[in-house]
Design a protein around this motif. Structure first.
Motif, PDB file in Angstrom:
ATOM      1  N   ALA A  90       0.828  -1.200   0.000  1.00  0.00           N
ATOM      2  CA  ALA A  90       0.000   0.000   0.000  1.00  0.00           C
ATOM      3  C   ALA A  90       0.866   1.256   0.000  1.00  0.00           C
ATOM      4  N   ARG A  91       1.920   1.235   0.795  1.00  0.00           N
ATOM      5  CA  ARG A  91       2.780   2.417   0.876  1.00  0.00           C
ATOM      6  C   ARG A  91       3.532   2.653  -0.427  1.00  0.00           C
ATOM      7  N   ASN A  92       4.035   1.601  -1.035  1.00  0.00           N
ATOM      8  CA  ASN A  92       4.771   1.771  -2.283  1.00  0.00           C
ATOM      9  C   ASN A  92       3.863   2.235  -3.419  1.00  0.00           C
ATOM     10  N   HIS A  93       2.616   1.786  -3.404  1.00  0.00           N
ATOM     11  CA  HIS A  93       1.665   2.249  -4.414  1.00  0.00           C
ATOM     12  C   HIS A  93       1.474   3.761  -4.302  1.00  0.00           C
ATOM     13  N   GLY A 116      -6.847   4.780   7.676  1.00  0.00           N
ATOM     14  CA  GLY A 116      -6.753   3.672   8.626  1.00  0.00           C
ATOM     15  C   GLY A 116      -5.961   2.481   8.149  1.00  0.00           C
ATOM     16  N   LEU A 117      -5.031   2.668   7.206  1.00  0.00           N
ATOM     17  CA  LEU A 117      -4.235   1.549   6.687  1.00  0.00           C
ATOM     18  C   LEU A 117      -2.784   1.586   7.156  1.00  0.00           C
ATOM     19  N   GLN A 118      -2.487   2.356   8.173  1.00  0.00           N
ATOM     20  CA  GLN A 118      -1.097   2.483   8.604  1.00  0.00           C
ATOM     21  C   GLN A 118      -0.520   1.159   9.101  1.00  0.00           C
ATOM     22  N   ASP A 119      -1.348   0.283   9.662  1.00  0.00           N
ATOM     23  CA  ASP A 119      -0.853  -0.993  10.189  1.00  0.00           C
ATOM     24  C   ASP A 119      -0.601  -2.025   9.090  1.00  0.00           C
ATOM     25  N   VAL A 120      -1.142  -1.825   7.919  1.00  0.00           N
ATOM     26  CA  VAL A 120      -0.938  -2.771   6.811  1.00  0.00           C
ATOM     27  C   VAL A 120      -0.245  -2.087   5.648  1.00  0.00           C
ATOM     28  N   SER A 125      -0.957  -5.293  -1.824  1.00  0.00           N
ATOM     29  CA  SER A 125      -2.371  -4.955  -2.000  1.00  0.00           C
ATOM     30  C   SER A 125      -3.187  -6.117  -2.557  1.00  0.00           C
ATOM     31  N   LYS A 126      -2.521  -7.126  -3.160  1.00  0.00           N
ATOM     32  CA  LYS A 126      -3.289  -8.244  -3.717  1.00  0.00           C
ATOM     33  C   LYS A 126      -3.967  -9.063  -2.622  1.00  0.00           C
ATOM     34  N   GLY A 127      -3.511  -8.927  -1.395  1.00  0.00           N
ATOM     35  CA  GLY A 127      -4.151  -9.620  -0.284  1.00  0.00           C
ATOM     36  C   GLY A 127      -5.197  -8.790   0.429  1.00  0.00           C
ATOM     37  N   PHE A 128      -5.497  -7.601  -0.084  1.00  0.00           N
ATOM     38  CA  PHE A 128      -6.467  -6.724   0.567  1.00  0.00           C
ATOM     39  C   PHE A 128      -7.895  -7.179   0.268  1.00  0.00           C
ATOM     40  N   SER A 129      -8.751  -6.961   1.227  1.00  0.00           N
ATOM     41  CA  SER A 129     -10.179  -7.187   1.010  1.00  0.00           C
ATOM     42  C   SER A 129     -10.738  -6.052   0.165  1.00  0.00           C
ATOM     43  N   LEU A 130     -12.006  -6.195  -0.248  1.00  0.00           N
ATOM     44  CA  LEU A 130     -12.640  -5.163  -1.063  1.00  0.00           C
ATOM     45  C   LEU A 130     -12.689  -3.835  -0.315  1.00  0.00           C
ATOM     46  N   GLY A 131     -13.020  -3.889   0.963  1.00  0.00           N
ATOM     47  CA  GLY A 131     -13.083  -2.666   1.750  1.00  0.00           C
ATOM     48  C   GLY A 131     -11.722  -2.009   1.922  1.00  0.00           C
ATOM     49  N   GLY A 133      -9.275  -2.253  -0.189  1.00  0.00           N
ATOM     50  CA  GLY A 133      -8.957  -1.671  -1.483  1.00  0.00           C
ATOM     51  C   GLY A 133      -9.641  -0.331  -1.679  1.00  0.00           C
ATOM     52  N   GLN A 134     -10.870  -0.212  -1.182  1.00  0.00           N
ATOM     53  CA  GLN A 134     -11.568   1.065  -1.264  1.00  0.00           C
ATOM     54  C   GLN A 134     -10.839   2.140  -0.452  1.00  0.00           C
ATOM     55  N   ARG A 135     -10.386   1.777   0.713  1.00  0.00           N
ATOM     56  CA  ARG A 135      -9.657   2.741   1.550  1.00  0.00           C
ATOM     57  C   ARG A 135      -8.365   3.182   0.867  1.00  0.00           C
ATOM     58  N   LEU A 136      -7.678   2.254   0.216  1.00  0.00           N
ATOM     59  CA  LEU A 136      -6.450   2.611  -0.481  1.00  0.00           C
ATOM     60  C   LEU A 136      -6.747   3.540  -1.662  1.00  0.00           C
ATOM     61  N   GLY A 137      -7.845   3.291  -2.361  1.00  0.00           N
ATOM     62  CA  GLY A 137      -8.233   4.169  -3.462  1.00  0.00           C
ATOM     63  C   GLY A 137      -8.582   5.571  -2.983  1.00  0.00           C
ATOM     64  N   ILE A 138      -9.243   5.644  -1.829  1.00  0.00           N
ATOM     65  CA  ILE A 138      -9.560   6.966  -1.262  1.00  0.00           C
ATOM     66  C   ILE A 138      -8.277   7.676  -0.844  1.00  0.00           C
ATOM     67  N   ALA A 139      -7.322   6.926  -0.300  1.00  0.00           N
ATOM     68  CA  ALA A 139      -6.036   7.520   0.073  1.00  0.00           C
ATOM     69  C   ALA A 139      -5.333   8.102  -1.146  1.00  0.00           C
TER      70      ALA A 139
END
Length: 409
Positions: A90-93, A116-120, A125-131, A133-139
């Motif tokens: 997530a951070r590298n993306h 709220g993705l600081q812990d992951v 990201s391929k192991g992320f759930s749909l929710g 992934g949505q948070r990462l897109g909003i970020a």
């Protein structure tokens, strides 16, 4: 501000968007509604310069998206949460997006905390759930701290806590004076989040107004009136008085009355003058969902039909029925007589005139002929049990000798 003027997009013979004009102003959450296939996604892609309009124009702050200097710092968007390289964390993306746009690295960690993705942050990201992934897109949309934000189904896959968080985020962004444009099919969520609505159907504008005006314009307000249970005469008396006063009265399934055409104070005065007690007198306004369904009912392209489950119980057409299983079929001595001819009984097998065939029915009356699976007998249909030669004879069974002991038999 986003402004579309005469926006039109055609794909061959299909017109996805036609002559669409609207404005999305800052300081408010603007909901973008419409049935599937109405052109919402196409419109948002044209706003972001991903598709070129066939006619018309759309600008952000007075300029087309492609002419904005350092556009990611001015416009943030979430159109597809899955548009992420699965092998990246997530951070590298977010870091790659920041480096492409000249955004400071510290901003990456800031938006990870916001969503709220600081812990992951270091997980792929391929192991992320749909929710997630949505948070990462909003970020990613918030990364450049833009003044204009577009979100397509931002709460898809989020749990109730996540939905509440997105709702509060949208409101806080609009309160800061930003332009927030949100497309969603969740009417209940739009009713709690949006201040203004733009509704399209089959590529054309249906409504551009505040959410309050939209509900009022597309619903019939009414009053709910309830009299004490058991006082049927009072209920009928009130119904007649309201009708005489120009109201329209309909009975509700629970015994209440639905009254339109009269304001609440007038209904109260009529009940008081008639000496009728009221247990309930309340106004009712349609929900956003009811108003939306009423507005777009003629613009829906995909409708479901009734599931005809009863059709599964209908008889199959002639010739399609499977063979009916017959008790004892396949056992030694089993024999299925051919279907009887018209007016003639079944003939016993050759070699056993007048006798019942040996097998599981020996010593008992012969079983009835197997039902013919192809319709009425004698109609020329093939007999599944018929053979080119006479049926095989069962081996003779020696008769028991009662004079011999049981061991010698």
């Amino acid at each position: 501000m986003i402004e579309a003027v005469g926006l039109t997009k055609r794909y061959g013979d299909k017109t996805a968007v036609y002559n669409l004009s609207f404005q999305v102003r800052p300081g408010a959450v603007t909901g973008f509604l419409g049935p599937n296939g109405s052109g919402k996604s196409t419109t948002m892609r044209m706003i972001l310069g991903l598709d070129n309009p066939t006619a018309g124009s759309v600008t952000i702050g007075g300029h087309p998206y492609r002419r904005l200097p350092n556009a990611p710092r001015q416009v943030g968007a979430l159109l597809d949460a899955k548009a992420v390289h699965g092998g990246r964390s997530a951070r590298n993306h977010l870091l790659s997006l920041a480096q492409l746009s000249g955004i400071p690295v510290r901003r990456v960690d800031e938006v990870l905390g916001v969503v709220g993705l600081q812990d992951v942050a270091k997980k792929r990201s391929k192991g992320f759930s749909l929710g997630m992934g949505q948070r990462l897109g909003i970020a990613a949309a918030l990364l450049g701290d833009p003044r204009v934000l577009l979100f397509d189904e931002p709460v898809n896959g989020l749990d109730p806590e996540g939905i509440l968080w997105v709702r509060n985020l949208m409101k806080s962004l609009a309160a800061e004076g930003r332009t927030v444009f949100v497309s969603s099919h969740l009417m209940s969520e739009m009713a709690l989040t949006a201040d203004h609505l733009i509704v399209i159907g089959r590529g054309q504008l249906l409504a551009d107004m505040s959410i309050r005006d939209f509900i009022s314009a597309n619903s019939a307000d009414f009053a709910r009136v309830r009299t004490p249970d058991g006082e049927r005469e009072g209920r009928e008396k009130l119904s007649s008085a309201l009708t005489e006063a120009g109201g329209h009265v309909l009975p509700e399934p629970d015994g209440a009355l639905r009254v339109t055409g009269l304001p609440l104070p007038r209904i109260s005065d009529i009940a008081h003058d008639g000496g009728v007690r009221l247990w309930e007198l309340s106004p009712h306004q349609a929900s956003l969902e009811e108003a939306y369904m009423r507005m777009t009912q003629s613009a829906v392209d995909y409708r479901s039909t009734t599931d005809q489950k009863a059709g599964l119980m209908q008889p199959l057409p002639p010739g399609a029925e499977p063979p009916v299983p017959v008790p004892g079929q396949g056992q030694p001595g089993w024999y299925a007589p051919p279907p009887p001819r018209h007016g003639q009984p079944s003939a016993p097998p050759q070699g056993q005139p007048g006798a019942a065939p040996a097998g599981p029915y020996a010593g008992a009356p012969a079983p009835a002929a197997a039902p013919h699976p192809y319709g009425a007998p004698g109609a020329g249909a093939p007999n599944p049990y018929a053979q080119s030669a006479a049926p095989p004879q069962a081996p003779p069974v020696p008769a028991a000798d009662p004079t011999k002991p049981e061991d010698a038999r």
